[in-house]
Design a protein around this motif. Structure first.
Motif, mmCIF file in Angstrom:
data_model
loop_
_atom_site.group_PDB
_atom_site.id
_atom_site.type_symbol
_atom_site.label_atom_id
_atom_site.label_comp_id
_atom_site.label_asym_id
_atom_site.label_seq_id
_atom_site.Cartn_x
_atom_site.Cartn_y
_atom_site.Cartn_z
ATOM 1 N N VAL A 1 0.843 -1.204 0.000
ATOM 2 C CA VAL A 1 0.000 0.000 0.000
ATOM 3 C C VAL A 1 0.877 1.253 0.000
ATOM 4 O O VAL A 1 0.596 2.243 -0.682
ATOM 5 N N ALA A 2 1.995 1.199 0.753
ATOM 6 C CA ALA A 2 2.884 2.368 0.888
ATOM 7 C C ALA A 2 3.738 2.598 -0.363
ATOM 8 O O ALA A 2 4.253 3.694 -0.563
ATOM 9 N N ARG A 3 3.864 1.578 -1.197
ATOM 10 C CA ARG A 3 4.838 1.590 -2.293
ATOM 11 C C ARG A 3 4.827 2.880 -3.119
ATOM 12 O O ARG A 3 5.874 3.428 -3.444
ATOM 13 N N TYR A 4 3.639 3.372 -3.485
ATOM 14 C CA TYR A 4 3.563 4.569 -4.342
ATOM 15 C C TYR A 4 3.070 5.788 -3.553
ATOM 16 O O TYR A 4 2.650 6.786 -4.146
ATOM 17 N N GLN A 5 3.063 5.688 -2.241
ATOM 18 C CA GLN A 5 2.531 6.778 -1.430
ATOM 19 C C GLN A 5 3.654 7.597 -0.816
ATOM 20 O O GLN A 5 4.821 7.223 -0.894
ATOM 21 N N GLY A 6 3.284 8.691 -0.175
ATOM 22 C CA GLY A 6 4.282 9.621 0.352
ATOM 23 C C GLY A 6 5.024 9.120 1.579
ATOM 24 O O GLY A 6 6.014 9.706 1.980
ATOM 25 N N TRP A 7 4.526 8.053 2.211
ATOM 26 C CA TRP A 7 5.157 7.588 3.449
ATOM 27 C C TRP A 7 5.983 6.329 3.201
ATOM 28 O O TRP A 7 5.692 5.541 2.303
ATOM 29 N N GLN B 1 4.337 3.074 -12.730
ATOM 30 C CA GLN B 1 4.298 1.614 -12.555
ATOM 31 C C GLN B 1 3.072 1.179 -11.739
ATOM 32 O O GLN B 1 2.850 -0.012 -11.521
ATOM 33 N N ASN B 2 2.307 2.147 -11.258
ATOM 34 C CA ASN B 2 1.140 1.843 -10.416
ATOM 35 C C ASN B 2 -0.073 1.600 -11.328
ATOM 36 O O ASN B 2 -0.924 2.462 -11.529
ATOM 37 N N ALA C 1 -2.746 -0.250 -11.086
ATOM 38 C CA ALA C 1 -4.102 -0.224 -10.516
ATOM 39 C C ALA C 1 -4.613 1.210 -10.460
ATOM 40 O O ALA C 1 -5.777 1.490 -10.787
ATOM 41 N N ALA C 2 -3.727 2.147 -10.074
ATOM 42 C CA ALA C 2 -4.144 3.551 -9.966
ATOM 43 C C ALA C 2 -4.380 4.139 -11.359
ATOM 44 O O ALA C 2 -5.375 4.851 -11.586
ATOM 45 N N ALA C 3 -3.488 3.844 -12.307
ATOM 46 C CA ALA C 3 -3.653 4.410 -13.656
ATOM 47 C C ALA C 3 -4.949 3.897 -14.283
ATOM 48 O O ALA C 3 -5.723 4.680 -14.861
ATOM 49 N N SER C 4 -5.235 2.586 -14.141
ATOM 50 C CA SER C 4 -6.471 2.107 -14.787
ATOM 51 C C SER C 4 -7.705 2.630 -14.065
ATOM 52 O O SER C 4 -8.736 2.882 -14.700
ATOM 53 N N LEU C 5 -7.581 2.864 -12.769
ATOM 54 C CA LEU C 5 -8.705 3.461 -12.026
ATOM 55 C C LEU C 5 -9.060 4.837 -12.620
ATOM 56 O O LEU C 5 -10.226 5.110 -12.938
ATOM 57 N N PHE C 6 -8.063 5.702 -12.784
ATOM 58 C CA PHE C 6 -8.381 7.056 -13.264
ATOM 59 C C PHE C 6 -8.797 7.051 -14.738
ATOM 60 O O PHE C 6 -9.660 7.830 -15.141
ATOM 61 N N ARG C 7 -8.219 6.144 -15.520
ATOM 62 C CA ARG C 7 -8.673 6.036 -16.927
ATOM 63 C C ARG C 7 -10.147 5.612 -16.961
ATOM 64 O O ARG C 7 -10.939 6.147 -17.712
ATOM 65 N N ARG C 8 -10.488 4.622 -16.112
ATOM 66 C CA ARG C 8 -11.877 4.130 -16.081
ATOM 67 C C ARG C 8 -12.845 5.231 -15.661
ATOM 68 O O ARG C 8 -13.991 5.262 -16.072
#
Ligand SMILES: CC(C)(COP(=O)(O)OP(=O)(O)OC[C@H]1O[C@@H](n2cnc3c(N)ncnc32)[C@H](O)[C@@H]1OP(=O)(O)O)[C@@H](O)C(=O)NCCC(=O)NCCS
Length: 196
Positions: free
Chosen positions: A36-42, A140-141, A143-150
């Motif tokens: 969960v933290a991988r692409y986040q600020g923390w 590389q994220n 899941a996030a890219a396809s979420l916003f495209r959708r």
């Protein structure tokens, strides 16, 4: 001061509400996971981080330039906090709002992030009067890219190794959606629903 964000926003499966004092354990439970933290600020996330976030949000309101407003995502069927969304009103462009979203892995892959963001996008345009909403995701994220495209966001930029992040040069996408694009999309969805 009257509150801009209502007591809650409801979708078919979710409630979106302010963070509460007793949300700390839930926030830590998923925010501390490496995936969960991988692409986040923390880098790491503990009880003190959660306590500080909740405390900082005590009197927060969405749409204040230069601030993030954080929303808990609650699954209605279980009343469990399964994630959170952030609404960042840009300091220099207060009619523009950046979104962030984090879900517990146990509740990913169910369309919950999309459901929560659809509702918050509506809130940002219809209630807060935003002109443009955006999201920045690691390239590389997936899941996030396809979420916003959708959700109908346009990919506006692909920055290549433009920022030093967690020990490497990170590449990121910028996604955005204008109010008029959202209105057109909502109209088309309505028409498609009426024809079905
Ligand atoms: C980014 C993140 C929120 C996306 O979560 P998600 O659950 O994949 O996103 P969605 O809510 O759009 O769900 C989509 C998935 O649910 C599936 N799904 C199941 N039921 C669904 C339904 N009723 N409606 C829509 N999608 C549904 C879709 O097929 C899709 O699965 P797929 O990715 O295998 O194709 C999540 O990966 C996350 O929290 N990551 C860690 C934090 C992070 O990196 N955040 C991004 C920072 S901007």
């Amino acid at each position: 001061m009257s509150q801009i964000f209502p007591r809650f926003l409801a979708t078919p499966r979710l409630l979106l509400r302010r963070l509460r004092r007793d949300d700390g354990d839930a926030l830590c439970g998923y925010r501390s996971l490496p995936e969960v933290a991988r692409y986040q600020g923390w880098e790491s996330y503990g009880p003190e981080d959660a306590r500080r976030l909740i405390e900082d949000q005590k009197d927060a309101e969405p749409g204040i330039p230069g601030t993030w407003f954080q929303v808990a995502v609650v699954e209605r069927a279980t009343n469990v906090v399964i994630g959170d969304c952030g609404l960042h009103c840009l300091a220099d462009e207060p009619q523009q709002m950046e979104f962030g979203v984090t879900l517990a892995p146990s509740h990913q892959g169910l369309g919950y992030a999309a459901e929560a963001l659809e509702c918050l996008i509506h809130f940002a345009f219809a209630t807060l009067g935003m002109h443009r909403v955006l999201a920045i995701t690691g390239d590389q994220n997936q899941a996030a890219a396809s979420l916003f495209r959708r959700l109908g966001f346009r990919q506006e930029a692909h920055h290549i190794e433009h920022r030093w992040y967690k020990g490497h040069w990170e590449s990121e996408f910028v996604f955005a959606l204008l109010r008029r694009e959202w209105e057109l999309r909502s109209q088309r969805n309505l028409e498609a629903g009426a024809e079905a």
